[in-house]
Design an enzyme around this catalytic site. Structure first.
Site, PDB file in Angstrom:
ATOM      1  N   ASP A  42       0.848  -1.198   0.000  1.00 51.03           N
ATOM      2  CA  ASP A  42       0.000   0.000   0.000  1.00 51.03           C
ATOM      3  C   ASP A  42       0.884   1.249   0.000  1.00 51.03           C
ATOM      4  OD1 ASP A  42      -3.254   0.274   0.967  1.00 51.03           O
ATOM      5  OD2 ASP A  42      -2.041   2.095   0.983  1.00 51.03           O
TER       6      ASP A  42
ATOM      7  N   ASP B  38       3.891   1.737  -4.413  1.00 53.50           N
ATOM      8  CA  ASP B  38       3.062   2.556  -5.296  1.00 53.50           C
ATOM      9  C   ASP B  38       2.867   1.770  -6.586  1.00 53.50           C
ATOM     10  OD1 ASP B  38       1.898   4.355  -7.015  1.00 53.50           O
ATOM     11  OD2 ASP B  38       3.342   5.969  -6.639  1.00 53.50           O
ATOM     12  N   VAL B  39       1.633   1.358  -6.856  1.00 46.34           N
ATOM     13  CA  VAL B  39       1.400   0.506  -8.039  1.00 46.34           C
ATOM     14  C   VAL B  39       1.618   1.247  -9.357  1.00 46.34           C
ATOM     15  CG1 VAL B  39      -0.181  -1.037  -6.791  1.00 46.34           C
ATOM     16  CG2 VAL B  39      -1.117   0.859  -8.167  1.00 46.34           C
TER      17      VAL B  39
ATOM     18  N   ASN C 191      -6.089  -5.107  -5.730  1.00 46.93           N
ATOM     19  CA  ASN C 191      -7.234  -4.373  -5.164  1.00 46.93           C
ATOM     20  C   ASN C 191      -7.029  -2.861  -5.104  1.00 46.93           C
ATOM     21  OD1 ASN C 191      -9.632  -4.151  -3.053  1.00 46.93           O
ATOM     22  ND2 ASN C 191      -7.824  -3.248  -2.086  1.00 46.93           N
TER      23      ASN C 191
ATOM     24  N   TYR D 153     -14.091   6.569 -13.879  1.00 46.61           N
ATOM     25  CA  TYR D 153     -13.998   5.405 -12.981  1.00 46.61           C
ATOM     26  C   TYR D 153     -14.566   4.153 -13.656  1.00 46.61           C
ATOM     27  CZ  TYR D 153     -14.571   2.500  -8.815  1.00 46.61           C
ATOM     28  OH  TYR D 153     -14.513   1.462  -7.899  1.00 46.61           O
TER      29      TYR D 153
ATOM     30  N   LYS E 143     -12.843   0.462 -14.670  1.00 50.03           N
ATOM     31  CA  LYS E 143     -13.303  -0.826 -14.148  1.00 50.03           C
ATOM     32  C   LYS E 143     -13.789  -1.747 -15.288  1.00 50.03           C
ATOM     33  CE  LYS E 143     -12.234  -0.191  -9.855  1.00 50.03           C
ATOM     34  NZ  LYS E 143     -11.232  -1.030  -9.160  1.00 50.03           N
TER      35      LYS E 143
ATOM     36  N   THR F 267     -16.579   1.600   3.253  1.00 49.11           N
ATOM     37  CA  THR F 267     -15.124   1.646   3.498  1.00 49.11           C
ATOM     38  C   THR F 267     -14.722   3.100   3.750  1.00 49.11           C
ATOM     39  OG1 THR F 267     -14.505   2.080   1.203  1.00 49.11           O
ATOM     40  CG2 THR F 267     -14.778  -0.247   1.832  1.00 49.11           C
TER      41      THR F 267
END
Ligand code: NAI
Length: 245
Positions: A38, A54-55, A81, A146, A150, A181
């Site tokens: 994360d 960091d992806v 995720n 967004y 997805k 969340t």
């Protein structure tokens, strides 16, 4: 350790919060050794291994995946995720914002998977679960960017499943509805009328409430587990009936 993940190692991106942290806890409860990658792993509790990552940075991803696999001794399960949101129609976001959200939500999965594949190939029960969204299929208002990311995650899941089935690596995704969340709590805090916004989000789902992170985690754990050994290339909605009803 008992449980269907006994002896297995999992890496969860975005594992510092929300759905990722819930999935990481559940996998660990069921016997896995788990690393949470994360941007901010400061909230990752023992015995989970928090790793800063960091992806969007290939170097950071390689370093983090290697560190996790070395420290935990293998890598059998990858939960892609990590993700960020964006609001508005196509007029709302700049090109830079489009590149940024696509980079995190889509190319981030590609980077982490590339780094994990050599380890997954060595596993006898390798599985990847991508956190997608009902936004991939539902046609939500004010979520153009967004939803596009997805939609790409869902297609990518099916393509990855086809590419790696011959190597014994299963690939599936979950499509949550609106989940309670920290992300959604931030969204509510920024709304003009948070109570009205929460009521609207609940009403959008036929079950009349938000989905819990634990419910999404349960779906992720099933798809990741040896119990789902014959399941690959599937999309599991956990959306309170939002898309199907
Ligand atoms: P969250 O904001 O609570 O957790 C996301 C985590 O990802 C955070 O810990 C954040 O630091 C991390 N992250 C963000 N950018 C990153 C990067 N570049 N590199 C590494 N880590 C990064 O959000 P939540 O709600 O748990 O969302 C997780 C996933 O679930 C996302 O992919 C989101 O799109 C998806 N999702 C969430 C829904 C919801 O209603 N909360 C609904 C459908 C899908």
């Amino acid at each position: 350790m008992n449980g269907e993940f006994a002896g297995l190692v999992a890496v969860v991106t975005g594992g510092g919060s929300g759905i990722g942290l819930a999935a990481a806890r559940l996998l660990a409860d069921r016997g896995a050794a788990v690393a949470c990658l994360d941007l901010d792993p400061s909230g990752v509790p023992d015995p989970l291994l928090g790793v800063e990552c960091d992806v969007t940075d290939a170097g950071s991803v390689t370093q983090a995946v290697t560190l996790a696999a070395d420290r935990l001794g293998a890598l059998d399960v990858l939960v892609n995720n990590a993700g960020i949101g964006a609001q508005g129609s196509v007029e709302a976001n700049s090109d830079d914002e489009w590149h940024r959200v696509l980079d995190v939500n889509v190319v981030g999965i590609v980077r982490v998977t590339r780094a994990a594949l050599p380890y997954l190939r060595a596993s006898s029960c390798a599985a990847i679960v991508n956190t997608c969204s009902i936004a991939a299929t539902a046609g939500l208002p004010n979520r153009a960017l967004y939803s596009a990311t997805k939609g790409a995650v869902q297609s990518l899941t099916l393509a990855m499943a086809a590419d790696h089935v011959g190597e014994g690596i299963r690939v599936n995704c979950v499509n949550p509805g609106t989940v309670d969340t920290p992300w959604v709590r931030r969204l509510l805090d920024s709304a003009g009328d948070p109570a009205a916004e929460l009521t609207a989000l609940r009403a959008r789902q036929p079950i009349g409430r938000l989905v819990s992170a634990a419910e999404v985690a349960t779906a992720i754990a099933y798809l990741a587990s040896p119990l789902a050994a014959s399941t690959t290339g599937t999309v599991l909605a956990v959306d309170g009936g939002m898309h199907g009803l």
